[in-house]
Enzyme design. Structure first.
Site, PDB file in Angstrom:
ATOM      1  N   SER A 160      17.036  16.581 -18.994  1.00 20.74           N
ATOM      2  CA  SER A 160      16.023  17.637 -18.946  1.00 20.74           C
ATOM      3  C   SER A 160      16.541  18.820 -19.743  1.00 20.74           C
ATOM      4  CB  SER A 160      15.754  18.055 -17.498  1.00 20.74           C
ATOM      5  OG  SER A 160      15.039  19.282 -17.447  1.00 20.74           O
TER       6      SER A 160
ATOM      7  N   HIS B  37       0.838  -1.211   0.000  1.00 22.64           N
ATOM      8  CA  HIS B  37       0.000   0.000   0.000  1.00 22.64           C
ATOM      9  C   HIS B  37       0.871   1.258   0.000  1.00 22.64           C
ATOM     10  CE1 HIS B  37      -3.327  -2.702   0.965  1.00 22.64           C
ATOM     11  NE2 HIS B  37      -2.544  -3.212   1.902  1.00 22.64           N
TER      12      HIS B  37
END
Length: 459
Positions: free
Chosen positions: A299, A175
């Site tokens: 980037s 989770h």
């Protein structure tokens, strides 16, 4: 802007033949229009040979070795010029399979020794007799020579990760939250087992075919040669092609085996997508570092970035692959009454789903090659999560009959920030045998990995 240039990776409509042309080149001779024409020609010639070898068709003499060699040479030597000749015929016929028939008849009529065979080209066939077998041969070759090797390479690469990092402890996350530790290698091994199972399912799909005429009843065959056992001849012909007979059909082979193939490949792709997302997450957590490639830019504005682009590329292409494969699997087995033509245009996208799968496999292979685990980062994450030992402690407490074991550990750890000292103080406070206390005091998060390492090594 006008684009009058010939088709190239820069002018192609789809990235399969554009940006990723070099990555899908293996599929081009198999799944292209030229590839389809070559498979159709193969079926036409092999059917002609099967008829000629049958004693119940006396109008044809069985081909000797030289004749057989000449027939097969028409297939082996088939090139772009021949494919264009077929397309030129199709421009008049407006029928792609009939164009192959006329092309073959033209070739045989130019060779005196083949004159007797010419009337029996496409004998008693409907176009679907040729098409279903052509696509069967296409999909089999693509599966066996391209897809399965690509899947095997990825599986082997992930298995290498499992073995390399078999003993490297890692904080598990269920989770998205801290959970009982595992090892990085064992988590890689999970994908190996899953891939191997689905790979075998894909490889074991039986490929079916039909050669039984306009509506599947050998109508024309039995009128022409009522004494010939046509189902037996057809089955032998299909076996010679390495295919199994589809026992009862309409005009078309029902395509159920194709749906089985696509669904099997979709399951492989889903596992690979799951792997890509997990590794992306491990890179984000710093568990994996990526090798920087000289000259690459991560980037356009942030010079420091080394992004997990290969795993993102794979995720996108696996999604595209499964979207196409899912449509084919749902559409192809459905046909109105004895035949409609809606499968024809869908089948022409056979290579599309396969190509996106292949692109994804290559991206994953490239991405895996850049990975290296960061043991210090993994160890730091474990050392910051001492509450994960609550499971071990409360389980030993249960063995020794201590009441409310789970609840005591829940109170101690849930939503709390506790460290090594707090865990050891709690252990010291328990009414446990000294041997149990010593074992629990010595237990560190990185030691609490069960048999994960053994599982990884056994992959």
């Amino acid at each position: 802007m006008s684009l009058d240039a010939d088709l190239s990776p820069l002018t192609a409509v789809t990235p399969i033949d554009g940006r990723y042309a070099s990555k899908t080149a293996e599929l081009r001779p198999i799944c292209s229009e030229m590839g389809l024409i070559r498979y159709r020609l193969t079926v036409e010639i092999r059917w002609l040979e099967a008829l000629a070898r049958h004693p119940g068709i006396p109008e044809l003499s069985a081909p000797d070795a030289d004749t057989t060699h000449a027939f097969r040479a028409l297939i082996a030597d088939f090139d772009a010029a021949d494919a264009q000749a077929v397309k030129d015929i199709e421009a008049t016929t407006n029928h792609d399979v009939k164009a192959v028939e006329y092309f073959l008849r033209d070739r045989l009529n130019k060779l005196p020794q083949f004159t007797e065979y010419s009337p029996f080209i496409h004998f008693a066939c409907t176009s679907e007799d040729i098409n279903n077998l052509a696509y069967a041969l296409m999909l089999r070759e693509a599966r066996d020579t391209v897809l399965l090797p690509a899947i095997d390479q990825i599986t082997a690469a992930i298995a290498d990760l499992a073995h390399t990092y078999a003993d490297l402890p890692m904080l598990a996350r269920t989770h998205g939250q801290s959970a009982s530790p595992t090892t990085l290698g064992k988590e890689m091994g999970v994908f190996v087992h899953r891939l191997r199972r689905q790979r075998e399912a894909l490889a074991s799909v039986t490929i079916l075919g039909k050669m039984n005429g306009a509506v599947g009843n050998y109508n024309a065959h039995l009128v022409a040669y009522p004494e010939v056992d046509w189902p037996a001849l057809s089955a032998a012909f299909l076996a010679d092609l390495g295919l199994a007979p589809s026992p009862c059909t309409t005009q078309i082979e029902p395509h159920d085996w194709m749906a089985e193939t696509y669904h099997a490949l979709m399951r492989v792709n889903t596992i690979l997508l799951d792997f890509a997302r997990d590794v992306w997450g491990y890179v984000s957590l710093g568990y994996f570092k990526q090798a920087a490639v000289a000259g690459e830019v991560g980037s356009s504005t942030m010079p420091h970035k080394v992004n997990p682009i290969d795993f993102e590329n794979a995720e996108g292409n696996l999604g595209m692959a499964n979207a196409v494969l899912d449509h084919l699997a749902a559409k192809l087995p459905v046909s109105r009454w004895q035949r409609d033509l809606s499968d024809s245009t869908a089948l022409r996208n056979t290579g599309t789903g396969l190509a996106h799968t292949l692109i994804a496999c290559q991206a994953l292979q490239k991405g895996i090659g850049k990975l290296a685990a960061d043991p210090a980062r993994l160890a730091a994450d474990l050392d910051a999560n001492w509450p994960i030992l609550a499971e071990a402690i409360q389980t030993v407490m249960r063995v020794r009959g201590i009441d409310q074991a789970y609840e005591q550990l829940k109170t101690l750890t849930r939503g709390q920030t506790i460290d090594e000292a707090a865990v050891r103080a709690f252990v010291d406070s328990l009414d446990l045998p000294d041997s149990d206390k010593a074992r629990l005091r010595d237990l560190r998060p990185g030691d609490y990995i069960g048999n994960a390492a053994d599982q990884a090594r056994q992959v």
